[in-house]
Scaffold this active site. Structure first.
Site, PDB file in Angstrom:
ATOM      1  N   HIS A   1     -12.231   1.214  -0.185  1.00 18.88           N
ATOM      2  CA  HIS A   1     -10.747   0.971  -0.200  1.00 18.88           C
ATOM      3  C   HIS A   1     -10.102   0.533   0.867  1.00 18.88           C
ATOM      4  O   HIS A   1      -8.897   0.221   0.805  1.00 18.88           O
ATOM      5  CB  HIS A   1     -10.197   2.437  -0.736  1.00 18.88           C
ATOM      6  CG  HIS A   1      -9.858   3.330   0.347  1.00 18.88           C
ATOM      7  ND1 HIS A   1     -10.808   3.930   1.259  1.00 18.88           N
ATOM      8  CD2 HIS A   1      -8.613   3.835   0.651  1.00 18.88           C
ATOM      9  CE1 HIS A   1     -10.177   4.571   2.090  1.00 18.88           C
ATOM     10  NE2 HIS A   1      -8.922   4.809   1.691  1.00 18.88           N
ATOM     11  N   GLY A   2     -10.717   0.742   2.036  1.00 26.44           N
ATOM     12  CA  GLY A   2     -10.179   0.050   3.346  1.00 26.44           C
ATOM     13  C   GLY A   2     -11.039   0.316   4.538  1.00 26.44           C
ATOM     14  O   GLY A   2     -12.329   0.158   4.338  1.00 26.44           O
ATOM     15  N   ALA A   3     -10.430   0.314   5.572  1.00 20.54           N
ATOM     16  CA  ALA A   3     -11.099   0.141   6.849  1.00 20.54           C
ATOM     17  C   ALA A   3     -11.552   1.599   7.151  1.00 20.54           C
ATOM     18  O   ALA A   3     -13.038   1.811   7.610  1.00 20.54           O
ATOM     19  CB  ALA A   3     -10.165  -0.271   7.987  1.00 20.54           C
TER      20      ALA A   3
ATOM     21  N   LYS B 222       5.738  -1.896   8.384  1.00 22.17           N
ATOM     22  CA  LYS B 222       4.880  -0.649   8.461  1.00 22.17           C
ATOM     23  C   LYS B 222       5.728   0.652   7.803  1.00 22.17           C
ATOM     24  O   LYS B 222       6.923   0.815   8.093  1.00 22.17           O
ATOM     25  CB  LYS B 222       4.861  -0.411   9.969  1.00 22.17           C
ATOM     26  CG  LYS B 222       3.351   0.203  10.198  1.00 22.17           C
ATOM     27  CD  LYS B 222       3.246   0.857  11.622  1.00 22.17           C
ATOM     28  CE  LYS B 222       2.854   2.243  11.702  1.00 22.17           C
ATOM     29  NZ  LYS B 222       3.363   3.258  10.578  1.00 22.17           N
TER      30      LYS B 222
ATOM     31  N   GLY C  77      -6.947  -3.560   5.054  1.00 15.07           N
ATOM     32  CA  GLY C  77      -7.339  -3.661   6.527  1.00 15.07           C
ATOM     33  C   GLY C  77      -6.549  -2.686   7.287  1.00 15.07           C
ATOM     34  O   GLY C  77      -5.805  -1.626   6.967  1.00 15.07           O
TER      35      GLY C  77
ATOM     36  N   HIS D 287      -6.460   4.027  -5.532  1.00 11.74           N
ATOM     37  CA  HIS D 287      -7.792   4.547  -4.759  1.00 11.74           C
ATOM     38  C   HIS D 287      -7.816   6.066  -4.530  1.00 11.74           C
ATOM     39  O   HIS D 287      -8.652   6.667  -3.824  1.00 11.74           O
ATOM     40  CB  HIS D 287      -8.364   3.922  -3.389  1.00 11.74           C
ATOM     41  CG  HIS D 287      -6.982   3.520  -2.590  1.00 11.74           C
ATOM     42  ND1 HIS D 287      -6.550   2.322  -1.973  1.00 11.74           N
ATOM     43  CD2 HIS D 287      -6.172   4.533  -1.941  1.00 11.74           C
ATOM     44  CE1 HIS D 287      -5.462   2.588  -1.222  1.00 11.74           C
ATOM     45  NE2 HIS D 287      -5.382   3.858  -1.019  1.00 11.74           N
ATOM     46  N   ASN D 288      -6.941   6.941  -5.076  1.00 15.27           N
ATOM     47  CA  ASN D 288      -7.109   8.346  -5.075  1.00 15.27           C
ATOM     48  C   ASN D 288      -6.709   8.769  -6.520  1.00 15.27           C
ATOM     49  O   ASN D 288      -5.435   8.885  -7.098  1.00 15.27           O
ATOM     50  CB  ASN D 288      -5.792   8.991  -4.290  1.00 15.27           C
ATOM     51  CG  ASN D 288      -6.268   8.783  -2.936  1.00 15.27           C
ATOM     52  OD1 ASN D 288      -7.371   8.194  -2.449  1.00 15.27           O
ATOM     53  ND2 ASN D 288      -5.320   9.389  -1.960  1.00 15.27           N
TER      54      ASN D 288
ATOM     55  N   HIS E 183       0.899  -1.327   0.037  1.00 17.73           N
ATOM     56  CA  HIS E 183       0.045   0.160  -0.048  1.00 17.73           C
ATOM     57  C   HIS E 183       0.929   1.229  -0.134  1.00 17.73           C
ATOM     58  O   HIS E 183       1.605   1.313   0.829  1.00 17.73           O
ATOM     59  CB  HIS E 183      -0.992  -0.104   1.317  1.00 17.73           C
ATOM     60  CG  HIS E 183      -1.618   1.072   1.512  1.00 17.73           C
ATOM     61  ND1 HIS E 183      -2.087   1.909   2.576  1.00 17.73           N
ATOM     62  CD2 HIS E 183      -2.393   2.156   0.574  1.00 17.73           C
ATOM     63  CE1 HIS E 183      -2.724   2.870   2.346  1.00 17.73           C
ATOM     64  NE2 HIS E 183      -2.993   3.142   1.238  1.00 17.73           N
TER      65      HIS E 183
END
Lengths: 476, 139
Positions: free
Chosen positions: A399-401, A475, A374, A324-325, A234
């Protein structure tokens, strides 16, 4: 959200009726529990989007919507350029073409268990993650322009991955309508050392196990098997995309009045899509999207190198890559007329139905893979575009949480070290350079992604295919 | 009053606010607030000075331009800044940023700020005459 201000159209659809300056209604896709949870500011922001010139049908919010600045995150809005329709830098956001891609691995869950630590260490060492990280790439002026023109195609030409990857990336791996000349020197300057970097915040690289298959036929077409393992990345267009967004947001604020557009909320500043500044932003934004596609392609190559060194195999085929943008010119039926619209998705994923001509041949029978991230402690999902997708929100899905707590709330409530330890007990290895960053991104600070995808499927935006659970998280 | 900075709530991102006796001081404090989103400002040593200039049609845009100029230099030079000297005259701003090269192991940056937004953007004086400069930054 105050439900008294909404009209419930169906179990999964909530309408904000037209009022005041709204050109069209607002429409939220959500379950009742998600509507209860979402802030009233999303309604305000969606109503403002519904007031922009040339908006078509409705301003949509996906089930993971939360309030942003200007547009809500999880917002979708389409504009007809022949009816004065606009383009808005704020409707795409700072991280142009931020997105997710998923690679298939030859491993099964139990095999990863045996190499968990060495794989996690190798990924952490080789994937540039966190603020200030750099890769071994440095682009000169000519290479930068080629990258902005070619996207992942350029990356493949430089030896990062193979031609087989390109058909599984939106737009065949590159936006052919990018205009590198519209990308400023400052934006290029910020990107010189940033190719092949993950970034920070909610960006991540995860090794994930397939823990449930909902649709065996589509899962098989996607190459997903129960207890199989995938890698998801991501990230977005890094400093270059941020700079393009910054410069054009400002320009739109200053130039909108020339086109008779009143800027009541500067974050919603927009100009006609076919105006000179509209065209300039479009070309720069598509070039920044290519930067994101090239970035994810290079990162995939790094992942493959790690797998080669750890398991001796670098065959990690690409399942799919979605942004997603983004703002995309797309053909949609409006009434009975096919029109080319500028569809803005800010925190929303495209979801093409089976048979759609833009799909790669291998996915045409089953629909587009929709990759839903997630959090590092919860599940991710893979969905598929459905026959209904085309009739709902211009082929868009979640697109996500989506956050439920602010960063400062999360920071007060959680300690990064505790979050990492709790996840370790649940067999999730988190590698990070910032415990504070982990606390801010604590899984409990996000909405329940399972409820988000349940509502997405319920509303017919996409179909559930598979659930993924994290095993290793690097991360950003 | 003593110049100060603080953060304020936003669901997905974070609000930054600087307060000072002059607009320039409020802008300096807003910059410290933005740095504090990334890391503890006291970890950043003022080893190098960088000059920036901005010009904008109004003071709100000037604040956004100022913060975005800092982000641009941070990103392009791979530096962090902790001390800011701002001069505002009319619609022009001149500033010196003091900081050092980013060392991830020592500075432990939490998150990158992608941009200063126009959301909750304001530059105004309170009843006591102090200047408050604020906006939401995208992380």
């Amino acid at each position: 959200m105050d439900k008294s201000k909404l009209v419930r159209r169906s179990e999964w659809e909530w309408e904000i009726p037209r009022a005041g300056r709204m050109e069209v209604p607002g429409l939220l896709f959500a379950s009742e529990s998600l509507i209860d949870e979402v802030d009233d500011k999303v309604r305000e922001q969606l109503s403002n989007v519904a007031s922009l010139p040339g908006i078509v049908e409705a301003a949509f919010a996906m089930p993971d919507a939360h309030w942003g600045y200007g547009f809500p995150i999880g917002g979708v809005a389409a504009f007809d350029p022949n009816q004065g329709g606009v383009i808005s830098a704020g409707g795409v956001g700072f991280d142009i073409s931020c997105g997710v891609r998923t690679l298939l691995t030859p491993l099964r869950r139990d095999e990863v268990e045996k190499i968990r630590d060495s794989l996690a260490d190798a990924l952490f060492y080789h994937i540039p993650a966190g603020m200030g990280s750099t890769s071994r790439l440095s682009l000169d002026t000519r290479a930068m322009t080629a990258m902005l023109k070619g996207g992942a195609r350029w990356a493949v030409s430089q030896g990062y991955g193979g031609a087989g990857d390109l058909e599984c990336i939106e737009n065949g791996g590159g936006c052919g309508d990018a205009e590198p000349d519209e990308v400023s020197k400052q934006a290029r300057r910020r990107q010189t050392e940033e190719m092949g970097t993950l970034g920070s915040g909610n960006h991540y690289l995860e090794v994930q196990a397939v823990t449930e298959i909902f649709d065996p036929v589509i899962a098989a077409a996607y190459g997903l098997v129960l207890d199989g393992v995938v890698v998801s990345i991501h990230c977005g267009s890094r400093g270059l995309g941020h700079q393009v967004a910054t410069e054009f947001s400002r320009r739109m604020i200053l130039e909108a009045p020339q086109y008779g557009i009143q800027v009541t909320d500067r974050e919603l500043a927009s100009v006609p899509a076919h105006s000179p500044p509209g065209k300039a932003y479009y070309g720069a934004m598509r070039a920044a999207a290519n930067c994101a596609l090239a970035n994810r392609q290079i990162l995939s190559h790094f992942v493959r190198e790690v797998f080669k060194s750890v398991i001796g195999d670098n065959e990690l085929p690409l399942l799919y890559d979605v942004s997603h943008n983004l703002c995309s010119p797309e053909d949609h039926e409006v009434g009975d007329v096919k029109k080319r619209l500028y569809v803005h998705r800010k925190g929303a994923t495209r979801a093409l139905e089976p048979g759609h001509p833009d799909l790669p041949a291998r996915y045409r029978p089953v629909g587009q893979p929709v990759l839903v991230g997630g959090t590092m402690g919860t599940t991710s999902y893979i969905l598929a575009g459905t026959e209904e997708s085309g009739r709902r929100a211009f082929n868009s899905a979640c697109h996500g949480a989506g956050r439920s707590q602010s960063r400062s709330q999360a920071l007060k409530q959680y300690r990064g070290e505790d979050v990492v330890e709790n996840l370790r007990r649940r067999n999730i290895t988190v590698k990070t350079r910032s415990f504070r960053g982990v606390a801010e991104e604590a899984p409990a600070a996000y909405k329940d992604v399972s409820e988000v995808v349940r509502a997405t499927a319920g509303a017919g935006l996409a179909r559930l295919v598979a659930r993924l659970e994290p095993m290793i998280c690097v991360k950003g | 009053m003593t110049p100060k900075w603080e953060h304020f709530e936003h669901q997905a991102d974070i609000g930054i606010r600087g307060t000072g006796r002059t607009m320039a001081e409020a802008f300096e404090q807003a910059a410290v607030a933005m740095t504090a989103v990334i890391t503890r400002p006291d970890r950043i040593l003022p080893r190098v000075a960088i000059r920036v200039q901005c010009e904008a049609p109004d003071r709100e845009l000037l604040l956004a331009d100022w913060l975005n100029a800092i982000l641009r230099e941070m990103s392009a030079l791979r530096m962090l800044f902790s001390r800011f000297e701002v001069t505002v005259s009319g619609n022009k701003l001149e500033a010196v940023l003091h900081g050092e090269l980013l060392e991830p192991a020592r500075h432990e940056p939490t998150v990158e700020v992608k941009g200063a937004t126009y959301f909750k953007l304001s530059v105004a004086q309170d009843e006591a005459g102090n200047w408050i400069a604020q906006c939401v930054v995208d992380v």
